[in-house]
Design an enzyme around this catalytic site. Structure first.
Site, PDB file in Angstrom:
ATOM      1  N   ARG A 163       0.750  -1.216   0.144  1.00 40.29           N
ATOM      2  CA  ARG A 163      -0.004   0.038   0.075  1.00 40.29           C
ATOM      3  C   ARG A 163       0.754   1.050  -0.228  1.00 40.29           C
ATOM      4  NH1 ARG A 163      -1.767  -3.657   3.857  1.00 40.29           N
ATOM      5  NH2 ARG A 163      -3.977  -4.620   3.368  1.00 40.29           N
ATOM      6  N   HIS A 178      -2.991  -9.791   3.625  1.00 37.82           N
ATOM      7  CA  HIS A 178      -4.340 -10.170   4.191  1.00 37.82           C
ATOM      8  C   HIS A 178      -4.309 -10.828   5.274  1.00 37.82           C
ATOM      9  CE1 HIS A 178      -5.891  -9.023  -0.033  1.00 37.82           C
ATOM     10  NE2 HIS A 178      -5.678  -7.887   0.678  1.00 37.82           N
ATOM     11  N   HIS A 224      -3.367   2.909  -5.113  1.00 36.41           N
ATOM     12  CA  HIS A 224      -3.948   1.884  -4.996  1.00 36.41           C
ATOM     13  C   HIS A 224      -4.077   1.013  -6.218  1.00 36.41           C
ATOM     14  CE1 HIS A 224      -5.039  -0.575  -1.458  1.00 36.41           C
ATOM     15  NE2 HIS A 224      -5.909  -0.966  -1.999  1.00 36.41           N
ATOM     16  N   LYS A 271      -1.384  -0.987   7.218  1.00 43.59           N
ATOM     17  CA  LYS A 271      -2.765  -1.271   7.649  1.00 43.59           C
ATOM     18  C   LYS A 271      -2.867  -2.598   8.531  1.00 43.59           C
ATOM     19  CE  LYS A 271      -7.636  -1.406   5.721  1.00 43.59           C
ATOM     20  NZ  LYS A 271      -8.513  -1.143   4.453  1.00 43.59           N
ATOM     21  N   ARG A 314      -1.483  -1.735  -6.426  1.00 44.10           N
ATOM     22  CA  ARG A 314      -1.857  -3.169  -5.560  1.00 44.10           C
ATOM     23  C   ARG A 314      -2.665  -3.894  -6.197  1.00 44.10           C
ATOM     24  NH1 ARG A 314      -1.371  -4.809  -0.268  1.00 44.10           N
ATOM     25  NH2 ARG A 314      -3.050  -5.606   0.791  1.00 44.10           N
ATOM     26  N   TYR A 353     -10.050 -10.329  -5.050  1.00 39.49           N
ATOM     27  CA  TYR A 353      -9.751 -10.628  -6.080  1.00 39.49           C
ATOM     28  C   TYR A 353     -10.206 -12.152  -6.678  1.00 39.49           C
ATOM     29  CZ  TYR A 353      -6.629  -6.877  -4.921  1.00 39.49           C
ATOM     30  OH  TYR A 353      -6.169  -5.776  -4.603  1.00 39.49           O
TER      31      TYR A 353
END
Length: 386
Positions: free
Chosen positions: A224, A351, A325, A257, A328, A361
């Protein structure tokens, strides 16, 4: 206001005024932590909203998340004001009216004009669902802190795997229910990605090695923008060709994040980093990889506004409409299309689970499906003929 204070407009105060409510940027004195609140017509924080938003900041939610919740609560509180409703006495029908109200144009929300049924909704389904989620969290927080909100909107109960039975569950008492009882069906949207030609155009339009390295890093690692802005030199292991994403407090407000992880990098990316240090970074004394080099104060950690200013200039120069973004999304999509397992992609992206990766995705376009079938010999190796 307790330990939160209004932030003087060093850049500009981000606020929206409709009727009497404002969304105001604030800062924690002594800590410099940025947050947001909702002000009433007396220029003081709206108590219930302020307590909830302060709680979000205290548990480490990002300023962007708190800002989004503040705007969502502002909309909800304005709706209640227009209807003359107390937030503690809201009913199921009122929430349904809130959804309809969100879809109205500004003059229609104020009741100044009649709105024809043919008028296009002003707010999309995904945005409405986000606002409902904010309202749900708001009421859940109020209930957990002893507010008398009845059993209409927020009842905290252990439900299933440690979850909570959110607001409006009373419409199906006795029946298991997870998720908000009020929701709007939103169309599935594919992540926005860059083509190879668009990515190359953006990179080639960068006249500075710092800028080119920044977007090359996003493209190759899928990290990110905030994770890149928080990088320290110690996070880049050139010999091992590895880049560590480390959650930490950063002077520029950048945030990782998700949890920490190590991402492999190619030799060409490491060489670009070395060129950037040798030709541009020079003798600057900073731990940060990305710093101000061509604007004052020189050597300060590069910021989000500076990145988005660069994006705007590159868009004008190349005609490519993109955001950081998108790199990414493009990296994740490219990896999956190239046959990298979803477990590996999930780990590279940071994740929390494979489920998150699949939710974003885990889809195929018709072209992706055709490519997979052709690779498997589906169209050429038939056991029967037509």
């Amino acid at each position: 206001m307790g330990c939160r204070a209004w932030l003087s407009p060093a850049l500009s105060i981000s606020w929206i005024k409709e009727e009497t409510l404002l969304v105001q940027r604030v800062v924690m004195p002594g800590h410099g932590i940025e947050s947001w609140t909702v002000l009433g017509d007396d220029d003081l924080p709206v108590g219930p909203a302020e307590r909830f938003l302060a709680y979000l900041s205290s548990i480490g939610r990002s300023p962007n998340t708190v800002r989004a919740y503040a705007h969502d609560l502002k909309d909800f509180l304005e709706f209640l004001a227009v209807r003359g409703l107390d937030w503690r006495e809201v009913r199921l029908e009122d929430v349904g009216e809130f959804v309809a109200w969100l879809r109205l144009p500004p003059l229609g929300r104020a009741g100044a004009v009649a709105v024809l049924p043919s008028v296009v909704s002003q707010v999309g389904a995904a945005t409405i669902n986000r606002k409902l989620a904010a309202v749900s969290s708001f009421y859940g927080h109020q209930a957990r802190n002893g507010a008398d909100v009845g059993d209409l909107l927020a009842t905290w109960q252990a439900g299933g795997r440690g979850g909570w039975k959110p607001f409006l569950h009373h419409i199906s008492k006795g029946m298991p229910h997870r998720g908000r009882a009020v929701t709007v069906k939103a169309p599935r949207q594919l992540p926005r990605i860059l083509t190879v030609a668009e990515t190359q155009a953006v990179l080639d339009a960068c006249t500075r090695l710092r800028d080119r390295f920044f977007f090359a890093l996003l493209h190759e690692t899928g990290c990110r923008a905030g994770e890149a802005l928080g990088l320290r030199h110690e996070d880049i292991a050139a010999a091992e060709r590895e880049i560590s994403i480390v959650p930490r407090d950063n002077a520029n407000g950048a945030r990782a994040k998700s949890g920490g992880r190590v991402v492999p990098a190619g030799g060409e990316l490491i060489r670009l980093y070395a060129d950037y240090l040798h030709l541009e970074y020079g003798s600057i004394d900073s731990d940060y990889v990305f710093v101000n080099l061509f604007a004052a104060p020189r050597g300060r950690a590069w910021s989000y506004p500076a990145v988005y200013d660069l994006v705007r200039r590159l868009h004008a120069k190349t005609g490519v409409d993109f955001g950081p973004h998108w790199f990414r999304h493009s990296a994740a999509t490219r990896l999956l299309r190239d046959g990298v397992s979803v477990e590996v992609v999930s780990k590279l992206l940071g994740h929390s689970s494979v489920t998150t990766t699949l939710a974003i995705y885990g889809h195929l376009t018709a072209e992706d499906a055709r490519a997979a079938l052709e690779k498997a010999g589906w169209f050429t190796g038939r056991e029967v003929s037509w």
